[in-house]
Write an enzyme that holds these catalytic residues in place. Structure first.
Site, PDB file in Angstrom:
ATOM      1  N   THR A 123      57.311  -5.328  46.222  1.00  0.00           N
ATOM      2  CA  THR A 123      58.562  -5.897  46.738  1.00  0.00           C
ATOM      3  C   THR A 123      58.773  -7.328  46.219  1.00  0.00           C
ATOM      4  OG1 THR A 123      57.902  -4.769  48.773  1.00  0.00           O
ATOM      5  CG2 THR A 123      59.853  -6.172  48.897  1.00  0.00           C
TER       6      THR A 123
ATOM      7  N   HIS B  62      62.831  -1.927  53.457  1.00  0.00           N
ATOM      8  CA  HIS B  62      61.775  -0.910  53.429  1.00  0.00           C
ATOM      9  C   HIS B  62      62.295   0.392  54.052  1.00  0.00           C
ATOM     10  CE1 HIS B  62      58.857  -3.794  52.135  1.00  0.00           C
ATOM     11  NE2 HIS B  62      58.686  -4.386  53.285  1.00  0.00           N
TER      12      HIS B  62
ATOM     13  N   ARG C 169      54.965   2.812  44.203  1.00  0.00           N
ATOM     14  CA  ARG C 169      53.652   2.509  43.627  1.00  0.00           C
ATOM     15  C   ARG C 169      52.737   3.689  43.907  1.00  0.00           C
ATOM     16  NH1 ARG C 169      50.061  -2.902  45.085  1.00  0.00           N
ATOM     17  NH2 ARG C 169      48.828  -2.842  43.173  1.00  0.00           N
TER      18      ARG C 169
ATOM     19  N   ARG D 151      47.605 -10.696  45.703  1.00  0.00           N
ATOM     20  CA  ARG D 151      46.164 -10.425  45.828  1.00  0.00           C
ATOM     21  C   ARG D 151      45.601 -10.245  44.425  1.00  0.00           C
ATOM     22  NH1 ARG D 151      42.603  -6.119  46.579  1.00  0.00           N
ATOM     23  NH2 ARG D 151      44.312  -4.751  45.962  1.00  0.00           N
TER      24      ARG D 151
ATOM     25  N   GLY E 120      47.357  -7.700  42.050  1.00  0.00           N
ATOM     26  CA  GLY E 120      48.512  -7.320  41.233  1.00  0.00           C
ATOM     27  C   GLY E 120      48.140  -6.454  40.048  1.00  0.00           C
TER      28      GLY E 120
HETATM   29  P1  A3P Z   1      47.678  -5.887  45.463  1.00  0.00           P
HETATM   30  O1  A3P Z   1      47.328  -5.998  46.920  1.00  0.00           O
HETATM   31  O2  A3P Z   1      47.251  -4.585  44.870  1.00  0.00           O
HETATM   32  O3  A3P Z   1      47.220  -7.031  44.652  1.00  0.00           O
HETATM   33  P2  A3P Z   1      54.629  -6.349  48.240  1.00  0.00           P
HETATM   34  O4  A3P Z   1      55.270  -7.411  47.435  1.00  0.00           O
HETATM   35  O5  A3P Z   1      55.439  -5.086  48.343  1.00  0.00           O
HETATM   36  O6  A3P Z   1      54.147  -6.855  49.538  1.00  0.00           O
HETATM   37  O7  A3P Z   1      53.354  -5.867  47.422  1.00  0.00           O
HETATM   38  C1  A3P Z   1      52.246  -6.703  47.270  1.00  0.00           C
HETATM   39  C2  A3P Z   1      51.456  -6.194  46.100  1.00  0.00           C
HETATM   40  O8  A3P Z   1      52.138  -6.541  44.884  1.00  0.00           O
HETATM   41  C3  A3P Z   1      50.086  -6.852  46.025  1.00  0.00           C
HETATM   42  O9  A3P Z   1      49.265  -5.891  45.363  1.00  0.00           O
HETATM   43  C4  A3P Z   1      50.398  -8.064  45.159  1.00  0.00           C
HETATM   44  O10 A3P Z   1      49.265  -8.637  44.564  1.00  0.00           O
HETATM   45  C5  A3P Z   1      51.336  -7.440  44.130  1.00  0.00           C
HETATM   46  N1  A3P Z   1      52.202  -8.432  43.476  1.00  0.00           N
HETATM   47  C6  A3P Z   1      52.772  -9.530  44.021  1.00  0.00           C
HETATM   48  N2  A3P Z   1      53.476 -10.195  43.094  1.00  0.00           N
HETATM   49  C7  A3P Z   1      53.352  -9.522  41.939  1.00  0.00           C
HETATM   50  C8  A3P Z   1      53.854  -9.737  40.609  1.00  0.00           C
HETATM   51  N3  A3P Z   1      54.585 -10.783  40.333  1.00  0.00           N
HETATM   52  N4  A3P Z   1      53.512  -8.832  39.672  1.00  0.00           N
HETATM   53  C9  A3P Z   1      52.744  -7.771  39.978  1.00  0.00           C
HETATM   54  N5  A3P Z   1      52.243  -7.513  41.203  1.00  0.00           N
HETATM   55  C10 A3P Z   1      52.546  -8.373  42.178  1.00  0.00           C
END
Ligand code: A3P
Length: 294
Positions: free
Chosen positions: A51, A106, A128, A260, A262
């Site tokens: 997101t 969501h 995902r 976290r 990514g």
């Molecule tokens: P991980 O926990 O696998 O690292 P959301 O934004 O829907 O809350 O999802 C969070 C997930 O997207 C986390 O995954 C986070 O690290 C990853 N994320 C956040 N920013 C990102 C980016 N710029 N590019 C890729 N993944 C990203």
């Protein structure tokens, strides 16, 4: 039906999906009160599906004439993406607005406000692979749980995930709802996958720009702009910004929690082969002959 949630007290099933009591109330209010515009763009995801990334990309894309992606004044350098693109179902007064309006949600397709469904707006769905989504949720839940609740075990969280009982779950029905819409109505619903976007962010940015009506013009914009936006929104760049390392959202959520690892495939570091196989089988059975694969 009602079930205990690992994070938010009780979960209620509404139109086939699970929602905590408080969020269900805001969903019902939003369904009654939200007025969509034909020019709106909705970014739809399940939590922990990218997101934050999609918000950053869409914001940078639609505002690229106002904010040069290289500018040191770019809002993404001083705001978390969640402050730039509000959630439809949560209060959103304190958000920097853009034109066209960008919202994220969501909500499953069945629960979108009728005004959104009836409008000519655009919907971008980002999903995902469920194994990484699960692992990301698992870490997120444990970070958010107040200390006195103690941490959730992987096994406990996995069991709920396999039953589809978690906030906005189950993932398969959520994805299928938008998958079907994207097949029936491809001008209105674009279906994207986090895993593919990680492999080639540039092409996805172009696809997204075409779909939401702000395509890159070959004459005026060199391919560099695509690379610049891609770099601006990359995990490494966003996660290292001061605002995202130390800031907090007005809701109290810590900005760094949205970043976290990514990566694609982190599930291999957490799930046993038996767990992975179990989830693969459930997903295969749930997705059936829909044509959707992860
Ligand atoms: P991980 O926990 O696998 O690292 P959301 O934004 O829907 O809350 O999802 C969070 C997930 O997207 C986390 O995954 C986070 O690290 C990853 N994320 C956040 N920013 C990102 C980016 N710029 N590019 C890729 N993944 C990203």
């Amino acid at each position: 039906p009602t079930e205990k949630c690992l994070l938010f007290g009780n979960l209620h099933q509404y139109r086939g999906f699970w929602h905590p009591t408080k969020i269900l109330q805001t969903i019902l209010t939003c369904q009654n009160q939200f007025e969509a515009r034909d020019s709106d763009i909705y970014l739809v995801t399940l939590p922990k599906s990218g997101t934050t990334w999609l918000k950053a990309m869409a914001f940078a894309l639609v505002n690229r004439t106002q904010y040069d992606p290289k500018s040191t004044q770019h809002p993404l350098l001083s705001y978390n993406p969640h402050q730039l693109v509000p959630f439809l179902e949560f209060p959103h007064n304190d958000v920097v607005s853009s034109t066209p309006r960008l919202f994220s949600t969501h909500l499953p397709f069945v629960s979108l406000p009728e005004s959104v469904k009836k409008s000519g707006s655009k919907i971008v769905y980002l999903c995902r692979n469920p194994k990484d989504n699960f692992v990301s949720r698992f870490h997120w839940q444990n970070k958010l749980r107040r200390q006195e609740l103690g941490s959730i075990s992987l096994e406990e969280a996995f069991e709920s995930f396999c039953r589809g009982v978690y906030i906005y779950g189950p993932i398969w029905d959520h994805a299928l709802g938008y998958w079907k819409q994207s097949l029936e109505n491809p001008e209105r619903v674009l279906f994207l996958k986090y895993d593919e976007m990680k492999e080639d962010p540039g092409n996805h940015l172009r696809k997204l720009a075409d779909f939401i009506g702000c395509p890159f013009s070959k004459e005026k914009e060199s391919f560099n702009v695509v690379d610049q936006i891609s770099e601006l929104c990359s995990f490494d760049h966003l996660s290292n910004l001061e605002v995202n390392r130390t800031g907090k959202l007005p809701s109290g959520v810590i900005n760094s929690n949205f970043f976290r690892r990514g990566e694609v495939g982190d599930w291999k570091n957490h799930l046993t082969p038996q767990m992975a196989q179990k989830l693969d089988e459930i997903i295969k059975q749930k997705l059936g002959a829909s044509g959707l694969t992860f």
